[in-house]
Design a protein around this motif. Structure first.
Motif, PDB file in Angstrom:
ATOM      1  N   VAL A 474       0.837  -1.202   0.000  1.00  0.00           N
ATOM      2  CA  VAL A 474       0.000   0.000   0.000  1.00  0.00           C
ATOM      3  C   VAL A 474       0.872   1.251   0.000  1.00  0.00           C
ATOM      4  O   VAL A 474       0.649   2.195  -0.774  1.00  0.00           O
ATOM      5  CB  VAL A 474      -0.949  -0.012   1.217  1.00  0.00           C
ATOM      6  N   ALA A 475       1.897   1.258   0.857  1.00  0.00           N
ATOM      7  CA  ALA A 475       2.788   2.422   0.921  1.00  0.00           C
ATOM      8  C   ALA A 475       3.520   2.627  -0.392  1.00  0.00           C
ATOM      9  O   ALA A 475       3.668   3.771  -0.867  1.00  0.00           O
ATOM     10  CB  ALA A 475       3.774   2.250   2.072  1.00  0.00           C
ATOM     11  N   ALA A 477       2.558   1.667  -3.388  1.00  0.00           N
ATOM     12  CA  ALA A 477       1.606   2.131  -4.396  1.00  0.00           C
ATOM     13  C   ALA A 477       1.332   3.625  -4.246  1.00  0.00           C
ATOM     14  O   ALA A 477       1.274   4.369  -5.233  1.00  0.00           O
ATOM     15  CB  ALA A 477       0.310   1.334  -4.293  1.00  0.00           C
ATOM     16  N   ARG A 478       1.180   4.074  -3.016  1.00  0.00           N
ATOM     17  CA  ARG A 478       0.932   5.498  -2.782  1.00  0.00           C
ATOM     18  C   ARG A 478       2.160   6.347  -3.105  1.00  0.00           C
ATOM     19  O   ARG A 478       2.026   7.556  -3.360  1.00  0.00           O
ATOM     20  CB  ARG A 478       0.479   5.710  -1.338  1.00  0.00           C
ATOM     21  N   ALA A 479       3.328   5.719  -3.124  1.00  0.00           N
ATOM     22  CA  ALA A 479       4.537   6.426  -3.528  1.00  0.00           C
ATOM     23  C   ALA A 479       4.731   6.407  -5.039  1.00  0.00           C
ATOM     24  O   ALA A 479       5.719   6.960  -5.536  1.00  0.00           O
ATOM     25  CB  ALA A 479       5.751   5.811  -2.840  1.00  0.00           C
ATOM     26  N   GLY A 480       3.812   5.764  -5.749  1.00  0.00           N
ATOM     27  CA  GLY A 480       3.847   5.777  -7.203  1.00  0.00           C
ATOM     28  C   GLY A 480       4.329   4.508  -7.864  1.00  0.00           C
ATOM     29  O   GLY A 480       4.394   4.442  -9.101  1.00  0.00           O
ATOM     30  N   TYR A 481       4.649   3.472  -7.093  1.00  0.00           N
ATOM     31  CA  TYR A 481       5.125   2.215  -7.669  1.00  0.00           C
ATOM     32  C   TYR A 481       3.956   1.327  -8.098  1.00  0.00           C
ATOM     33  O   TYR A 481       2.916   1.291  -7.432  1.00  0.00           O
ATOM     34  CB  TYR A 481       5.975   1.443  -6.662  1.00  0.00           C
ATOM     35  N   ASP A 482       4.154   0.576  -9.186  1.00  0.00           N
ATOM     36  CA  ASP A 482       3.270  -0.545  -9.468  1.00  0.00           C
ATOM     37  C   ASP A 482       3.627  -1.672  -8.508  1.00  0.00           C
ATOM     38  O   ASP A 482       4.815  -1.903  -8.218  1.00  0.00           O
ATOM     39  CB  ASP A 482       3.434  -1.023 -10.907  1.00  0.00           C
ATOM     40  N   GLU A 525      -7.135  -0.942  -0.254  1.00  0.00           N
ATOM     41  CA  GLU A 525      -7.558   0.456  -0.190  1.00  0.00           C
ATOM     42  C   GLU A 525      -7.930   0.919  -1.596  1.00  0.00           C
ATOM     43  O   GLU A 525      -7.159   0.713  -2.541  1.00  0.00           O
ATOM     44  CB  GLU A 525      -6.443   1.339   0.377  1.00  0.00           C
ATOM     45  N   ASP A 527      -7.899   3.708  -3.137  1.00  0.00           N
ATOM     46  CA  ASP A 527      -7.088   4.724  -3.812  1.00  0.00           C
ATOM     47  C   ASP A 527      -5.861   4.148  -4.529  1.00  0.00           C
ATOM     48  O   ASP A 527      -5.195   4.857  -5.291  1.00  0.00           O
ATOM     49  CB  ASP A 527      -6.640   5.807  -2.820  1.00  0.00           C
ATOM     50  N   ILE A 528      -5.553   2.856  -4.307  1.00  0.00           N
ATOM     51  CA  ILE A 528      -4.387   2.267  -4.969  1.00  0.00           C
ATOM     52  C   ILE A 528      -4.793   1.249  -6.036  1.00  0.00           C
ATOM     53  O   ILE A 528      -3.949   0.499  -6.532  1.00  0.00           O
ATOM     54  CB  ILE A 528      -3.440   1.598  -3.951  1.00  0.00           C
ATOM     55  N   LYS A 531      -2.720   0.907  -9.105  1.00  0.00           N
ATOM     56  CA  LYS A 531      -1.305   0.594  -8.923  1.00  0.00           C
ATOM     57  C   LYS A 531      -1.058  -0.869  -8.563  1.00  0.00           C
ATOM     58  O   LYS A 531       0.083  -1.337  -8.645  1.00  0.00           O
ATOM     59  CB  LYS A 531      -0.688   1.488  -7.842  1.00  0.00           C
TER      60      LYS A 531
END
Length: 594
Positions: A474-475, A477-482, A525, A527-528, A531
């Protein structure tokens, strides 16, 4: 010679009865993790889980007991935790002790919950519109390379796919790997936009064919995720190429499409690369007379390597099954094999005391050493070029806390680059390696830890694999990683099925039953959602000494993985059990059962 081992709570009681007098022998073995002797002998040395215990004089016919205990708080859970490959060494003589622990997992019985009210397919299709008719067919006549691949797969499993029922093909505007089947008494029409869609349409027809009359109607099927993976650790145990191909066949039958090939780790580097031949020549085998001792090995000398020709064969076999192969080369940790062959990848002045979870001291390459970049650069270039999927997994898991902090060279590098700690230097290292991988034309991939560090981690559009749980995914993904979700609590199939001491497998993450494999949501979540690109299963081989031991560990649990990878809708646990009981893949019968 007589030998027995039994669990006594947190301890292992080993009883050795020799058939002749032996003067001060050494009791040598490996295990799931580092072991020490707390009674009956004294541990004198070891490497990782390989241990040598000095015993007193042993006398013929007189039992001698040695009590062992796992280090670092590990507690033995079942038979798999018994010493692996126990021998007695007296001078240059090596005496193999008899195997009294039955190796391997016993197939787990599934409760009878009655029949499943629906199509006997795993995973379940997206939508099914029956018209009430059924037809009896002997197989299918469809002129398409994807259907030819299904026929070949069926033949390898002792099944029939080719027959007289006509199949036609139409191009349709559908997502990758999606398909529609229109089944009528006269003809079946396959609509798809890709080879994968036609292949999976064939897999569905092959599966239905095993269950009697073919139902007529319209079936729509679209995978939830583009990455539907399964990992195999061939570093801790060398699997015959035929076994790897058997696993690919099983993956294809479950509509999985990514094979994560883990052939490099602390214990071995098994791919026969041209750039550094000493690496595989010196580490492919372990045991007596080898560079590395008998790590996770039940034999005096065990192991093997994969030629580049064999790798190409496996890649081609996978491609026909709509599976792409991603190799993993492991850096900067899990590198004992590399550091033993190329000691100048370490700082000789490093006085750090860090030890890996597997018990290795100094198993990380030092990024301040020029040789490290020579070695990793050469490996990444040659391995990346060999695999046409153009995704290269770089490892980056389980770096011991405090790594490099005792290295003056690493400390100087950190000062020059403004780095504060191990995580920062790891992130800096991974970013530099990933840049090389991108320049070589591949997409970098890594375990979740590669996101660590003040610079934001690996970067470069890398795919990260979240394995300790879903939180790091989750972290990331929120940092922009697939992200690919591969939570050990649900998809690590080396975990024991149950907490029964008579079971078999690891237990550090959880005991993973069939229903546990679907008791989670890959996108925790909302929002991801864009991702999380997929899910994956894993099988680590620390306690595997024979190829055939993997099948009752993988199956039926891979059925749950297939459900989570393909289906958007939840499948109730009781229905998964009903489907598993009736599925023709349980138990899976590999071509190479040895």
């Amino acid at each position: 010679m007589d030998y027995a081992c039994e669990l006594r709570g947190p301890e292992l009681l080993c009883t050795i009865t020799v058939d002749r007098d032996l003067a001060r022998p050494l009791f040598c073995f490996s295990g799931m993790a580092p072991l020490t002797a707390i009674a009956g002998g004294k541990r004198i040395k070891g490497l990782g889980s390989y241990t040598e215990v000095a015993l007193p004089d042993l006398y013929a016919g007189q039992p001698h007991q040695v009590t062992l205990q796992y280090a670092a708080g590990h507690k033995p859970a079942n038979r798999a935790w018994h010493p692996i490959g126990p021998v007695l060494r007296v001078g240059t003589d090596v005496i193999k002790l008899p195997q009294t622990t039955e190796p391997g997992c016993r197939p787990q019985p599934l409760p009878d919950l009655g029949p499943f009210d629906g199509l006997p397919l795993i995973p379940q299709p997206t939508a099914w519109e029956p018209d009430g008719q059924t037809i009896t067919v002997d197989g299918f006549a469809g002129d398409d390379p994807a259907f030819a691949a299904v026929a070949g797969l069926a033949s390898r499993q002792g099944l029939t796919f080719d027959g007289d029922h006509l199949v036609t093909f139409e191009t349709a505007d559908l997502p990758e790997d999606a398909y529609t089947l229109h089944i009528t008494p006269e003809v079946t029409t396959v609509q798809a936009a890709s080879y994968g869609g036609r292949f999976y349409a064939g897999i569905t027809l092959l599966t239905l064919l095993q269950h009697g009359a073919l139902p007529c109607g319209t079936l729509h099927d679209t995978p939830r995720f583009s990455w539907r993976g399964q990992h195999l650790d061939t570093a801790r145990h060398y699997y015959q190429p035929e076994t790897v191909c058997d696993l690919l066949d099983l993956m294809a039958l479950l509509k999985l499409n990514r094979f994560h090939w883990h052939f490099a780790d602390d214990e071995a580097f098994r791919l026969e690369i041209d750039c550094l031949p000493a690496l595989w020549q010196k580490t492919a085998f372990c045991g007596e007379g080898q560079l590395l001792p008998a790590l996770f090995a039940d034999g005096l000398v065990t192991g093997g390597s994969y030629s580049k020709g064999t790798a190409r064969m496996i890649i081609a076999h996978a491609k026909a099954l709509n599976i792409e192969v991603m190799p993993e080369i492991e850096t900067p940790a899990h590198a004992i094999a590399i550091t033993h062959v190329f000691p100048d990848t370490r700082d000789p002045a490093d006085n750090g005391a860090e030890v890996s979870v597997q018990g290795y001291h100094g198993n990380a390459l030092n990024p301040a050493q020029p040789k490290t970049w020579d070695v990793i650069g050469a490996i990444a270039a040659e391995v990346g070029a060999l695999f046409p999927f153009n995704h290269l997994h770089l490892g980056c898991d389980e770096l011991p806390e405090g790594t490099w902090m005792g290295s003056p060279l690493a400390r100087d590098l950190m000062a020059r680059e403004g780095l504060d700690n191990t995580h920062d230097l790891q992130g800096w290292t991974m970013e530099r390696i990933a840049a090389q991988v991108v320049a070589n034309g591949q997409r970098p991939c890594a375990w979740e830890e590669a996101a660590q560090g003040k610079n934001g981690g690996i970067g470069h559009n890398a795919i990260l694999f979240s394995w300790t749980g879903q939180g790091p995914g989750v972290a990331a993904a929120r940092a922009g990683y697939d992200v690919v979700m591969i939570p050990a609590q649900h998809t690590y199939f080396d975990m024991a099925h149950t907490d029964d001491p008579d079971d078999w497998g690891a237990s550090w993450a959880a005991f993973v039953s069939l229903t546990d494999t679907i008791a989670w949501e890959p996108v925790p979540e909302p929002d991801i959602a864009d991702k999380v690109i997929g899910v994956q299963g894993a099988f680590w081989s620390e306690f595997t000494t024979q190829d055939a031991q993997i099948w009752p560990m993988l199956m039926p649990r891979m059925l749950g993985l297939a459900v989570k990878a393909w289906q958007s809708d939840d499948l109730p646990a009781e229905n998964l059990i009903r489907l598993a009981r009736g599925h023709f893949l349980v138990p899976f019968t590999p071509k190479n059962a040895g």
